[in-house]
Design a protein around this motif. Structure first.
Motif, PDB file in Angstrom:
ATOM      1  N   LEU A  64      48.442  38.130  48.125  1.00 32.18           N
ATOM      2  CA  LEU A  64      47.374  39.080  47.836  1.00 32.18           C
ATOM      3  C   LEU A  64      47.577  39.488  46.380  1.00 32.18           C
ATOM      4  O   LEU A  64      48.280  38.804  45.635  1.00 32.18           O
ATOM      5  N   GLY A  65      46.998  40.574  45.987  1.00 27.58           N
ATOM      6  CA  GLY A  65      47.188  41.051  44.620  1.00 27.58           C
ATOM      7  C   GLY A  65      45.972  41.833  44.194  1.00 27.58           C
ATOM      8  O   GLY A  65      45.036  42.029  44.982  1.00 27.58           O
ATOM      9  N   ASP A  66      45.994  42.299  42.957  1.00 30.38           N
ATOM     10  CA  ASP A  66      44.850  43.038  42.426  1.00 30.38           C
ATOM     11  C   ASP A  66      43.689  42.069  42.245  1.00 30.38           C
ATOM     12  O   ASP A  66      43.552  41.438  41.197  1.00 30.38           O
ATOM     13  N   GLY A  67      42.849  41.977  43.253  1.00 29.55           N
ATOM     14  CA  GLY A  67      41.725  41.046  43.208  1.00 29.55           C
ATOM     15  C   GLY A  67      40.489  41.658  42.584  1.00 29.55           C
ATOM     16  O   GLY A  67      39.530  40.959  42.272  1.00 29.55           O
ATOM     17  N   ARG A  68      40.501  42.955  42.449  1.00 28.28           N
ATOM     18  CA  ARG A  68      39.340  43.641  41.837  1.00 28.28           C
ATOM     19  C   ARG A  68      39.828  44.840  41.035  1.00 28.28           C
ATOM     20  O   ARG A  68      39.129  45.835  40.932  1.00 28.28           O
ATOM     21  N   ALA A  69      41.051  44.742  40.534  1.00 25.47           N
ATOM     22  CA  ALA A  69      41.601  45.872  39.780  1.00 25.47           C
ATOM     23  C   ALA A  69      42.416  45.347  38.601  1.00 25.47           C
ATOM     24  O   ALA A  69      42.997  44.263  38.666  1.00 25.47           O
ATOM     25  N   ASP A  94      34.335  38.901  44.458  1.00 22.53           N
ATOM     26  CA  ASP A  94      33.723  38.916  43.124  1.00 22.53           C
ATOM     27  C   ASP A  94      34.450  39.846  42.158  1.00 22.53           C
ATOM     28  O   ASP A  94      34.066  39.967  41.002  1.00 22.53           O
ATOM     29  N   GLY A  95      35.471  40.535  42.655  1.00 20.67           N
ATOM     30  CA  GLY A  95      36.230  41.424  41.785  1.00 20.67           C
ATOM     31  C   GLY A  95      35.532  42.735  41.471  1.00 20.67           C
ATOM     32  O   GLY A  95      36.000  43.518  40.649  1.00 20.67           O
ATOM     33  N   ARG A  96      34.413  42.954  42.136  1.00 25.25           N
ATOM     34  CA  ARG A  96      33.618  44.146  41.822  1.00 25.25           C
ATOM     35  C   ARG A  96      33.607  45.138  42.977  1.00 25.25           C
ATOM     36  O   ARG A  96      34.022  44.827  44.089  1.00 25.25           O
TER      37      ARG A  96
HETATM   38  P1  AMP Z   1      42.066  46.149  50.416  1.00 23.12           P
HETATM   39  O1  AMP Z   1      40.951  46.132  51.396  1.00 23.12           O
HETATM   40  O2  AMP Z   1      41.775  47.042  49.261  1.00 23.12           O
HETATM   41  O3  AMP Z   1      43.393  46.442  51.026  1.00 23.12           O
HETATM   42  O4  AMP Z   1      42.116  44.689  49.804  1.00 23.12           O
HETATM   43  C1  AMP Z   1      42.778  43.597  50.361  1.00 23.12           C
HETATM   44  C2  AMP Z   1      42.855  42.483  49.342  1.00 23.12           C
HETATM   45  O5  AMP Z   1      41.551  41.949  49.075  1.00 23.12           O
HETATM   46  C3  AMP Z   1      43.431  42.886  48.000  1.00 23.12           C
HETATM   47  O6  AMP Z   1      44.215  41.836  47.499  1.00 23.12           O
HETATM   48  C4  AMP Z   1      42.196  43.119  47.151  1.00 23.12           C
HETATM   49  O7  AMP Z   1      42.448  42.983  45.769  1.00 23.12           O
HETATM   50  C5  AMP Z   1      41.261  42.024  47.670  1.00 23.12           C
HETATM   51  N1  AMP Z   1      39.851  42.373  47.481  1.00 23.12           N
HETATM   52  C6  AMP Z   1      39.152  43.299  48.149  1.00 23.12           C
HETATM   53  N2  AMP Z   1      37.876  43.346  47.718  1.00 23.12           N
HETATM   54  C7  AMP Z   1      37.747  42.421  46.749  1.00 23.12           C
HETATM   55  C8  AMP Z   1      36.672  41.988  45.907  1.00 23.12           C
HETATM   56  N3  AMP Z   1      35.434  42.513  45.973  1.00 23.12           N
HETATM   57  N4  AMP Z   1      36.925  41.012  45.019  1.00 23.12           N
HETATM   58  C9  AMP Z   1      38.141  40.457  44.943  1.00 23.12           C
HETATM   59  N5  AMP Z   1      39.197  40.824  45.698  1.00 23.12           N
HETATM   60  C10 AMP Z   1      39.010  41.790  46.594  1.00 23.12           C
END
Ligand code: AMP
Ligand code: MG
Length: 466
Positions: free
Chosen positions: A82-87, A118-120
């Motif tokens: 996992l990782g910062d996918g939108r941060a 989409d990272g958004r």
């Molecule tokens: P979370 O629901 O915030 O715990 O997110 C779980 C994982 O999905 C994390 O690695 C997030 O960075 C990734 N993630 C959630 N929403 C998005 C998005 N719109 N675009 C890219 N990655 C996402």
């Protein structure tokens, strides 16, 4: 704008993150900025560049933007990547209080960890996180905070087309149980050691090593969950990648405060089996600490001995939580020094509340007055309980500090988001003002935010912010 960045995570081994800037957006427009928090961090929110910085279009001098990598158990299932996918974290700042904090943009565009995303982010989850995290702070709960919110001028496509937005989030750090798990799972002991040293220096300076760190993280997390319980807060996604090592509440997705009390309450639409139901939170807390302990084992020279010690540490979690829970609920009943005998006094009230569908916040806020009785169908049973409680000689001043009048009620949060989608942020600002003074006496302006939802207004389901 000058921000006195002092970045330490960026100096860790480069495989622990991806250095990269946020992706610029079309039209940054500032919706909200947090003056108190900005002053603490030395950030000038009145600068003409503010919107551009909080949108990721301008990277301020001294920033070292990066996306962190982590892993995690999601609903109990292991996800190795996992990782910062939108941060994107911009960097760290040491505040006027001497505490180091991350400044992170969330909704800032794709990264190598975005998977199919989409990272958004869209405006709804951004406004929700802003309101709920600032409410939690005002309620005295350790939490990430909201520094700013902007709209991007770009559409975000989910089940509908929504306005895009970015929240600037501030945290003591964004290091999670899942960050430890990522390196442990790869057998990357060098990175695991560097991460552990970083975390000890930053958050637990008196911890002598991993065993001590584990004990202290367990203590902080047990205290945190007891605070959630005492406010009727349901986090909703207690995955190990959403557990902050610094002991702050992090990742406000489908979280919610209960109106009507029931121990099995679940709001999150994706929590099909109620894994993260209100009453399950302490048990899941212990489970999450067991995963943290497992991730620390590779650092120990004697594996068998470490397993024994760490197992004992994790098994202390329930008692630690219970002690914190008793302290919090004792204060709610006006008992400064609650004893083990008071556990049944508290639980008997909660049982009556669950049976009669009492409003969690109102019941405690009104306990000292005649009004509390109206929350119950079985008034005789409540009267019997009330007499028992009165014999404990409750301290009403203590109760006023422990029982908020105002929490961010789900129906108010949803109404505020609906207005925001139409470009009307007045409900957001009014709700923010109300929820950031949760213990103040109600006024003509704030009374409506204390009110419980009618049956028509009641929100049954909440959704992730993705
Ligand atoms: P979370 O629901 O915030 O715990 O997110 C779980 C994982 O999905 C994390 O690695 C997030 O960075 C990734 N993630 C959630 N929403 C998005 C998005 N719109 N675009 C890219 N990655 C996402
Ligand atoms: Mg998360």
């Amino acid at each position: 704008m000058r921000i006195a960045f002092d970045n330490s995570y960026a100096k860790l081994p480069s495989r622990m993150f991806t250095a990269m800037p946020p992706t610029p957006v079309d039209t940054p427009t500032l919706i909200a900025a947090n003056a108190d928090l900005a002053a603490l961090l030395g950030v000038d929110i009145d600068s003409p560049e503010a919107a551009s910085i909080f949108a990721g279009n301008t990277v301020p001098d001294g920033a070292a933007p990066l996306a962190q990598v982590y892993a995690g158990h999601q609903f109990g299932n292991w996800n190795p990547q996992l990782g910062d996918g939108r941060a994107i974290m911009l960097g760290e700042v040491v505040g006027t209080d001497g505490i180091r904090r991350d400044i992170q943009l969330k909704g800032s565009g794709p990264t190598p960890y975005s998977r199919q995303g989409d990272g958004r982010a869209w405006l709804g989850p951004v406004l929700r996180e802003y309101i709920v995290s600032e409410a939690m702070h005002a309620l005295g709960v350790p939490t990430t905070r909201a520094l700013a919110a902007v709209t991007t001028g770009e559409p975000v496509y989910r089940e509908d087309v929504f306005p895009g937005a970015i929240i600037t989030r501030v945290a003591q750090s964004h290091i999670r149980v899942g960050t430890f798990q990522y390196f442990a799972a790869r057998g990357d002991v060098e990175a695991l050691q560097a991460l552990t040293d970083h975390v000890i220096a930053r958050h637990y300076p008196d911890a002598a090593g991993p065993a001590d760190l584990l004990d202290q993280v367990i203590a902080r997390y047990a205290a945190l969950i007891a605070r959630w319980m005492s406010l009727g807060f349901i986090h909703g996604v207690m995955n190990t990648d959403n557990v902050s090592i610094a002991g702050e509440t992090i990742d406000y997705g489908p979280c919610a405060f209960m109106d009507v009390f029931h121990p099995q309450t679940v709001f999150s639409a994706i929590d099909q089996f109620g894994r993260y139901a209100y009453m399950n939170q302490p048990g899941i807390g212990a489970w999450n600490m067991a995963q943290f302990a497992t991730a620390l084992i590779p650092l120990m020279s004697d594996r068998e001995e470490a397993i024994t010690t760490f197992t004992e540490a994790v098994h202390r979690f329930p008692d630690m939580h219970e002690a914190e829970w008793l302290k919090r609920f004792g204060a709610k009943l006006g008992l400064a020094a609650p004893s083990a005998k008071d556990v049944s006094l508290i639980n008997d009230l909660l049982d009556l509340m669950a049976r009669d569908g009492a409003d969690f916040t109102h019941t405690f806020a009104q306990l000292g007055s005649e009004k509390a009785r109206d929350q119950f169908l079985d008034r005789d049973a409540f009267d019997v309980w009330h007499l028992r409680w009165q014999r404990r000689d409750p301290d009403t001043a203590l109760m006023a500090q422990a029982n908020p009048q105002i929490i961010p009620r789900n129906h108010r949060v949803e109404a505020m988001i609906t207005a925001g989608r139409e470009g009307d942020y007045a409900p957001f600002h009014a709700l923010l003002r109300a929820v950031t003074q949760p213990y103040a006496a109600l006024t003509d302006d704030t009374a409506k935010y204390a009110r419980a939802p009618t049956d028509d207004e009641r929100v049954q389901r909440t959704f992730c912010g993705t």
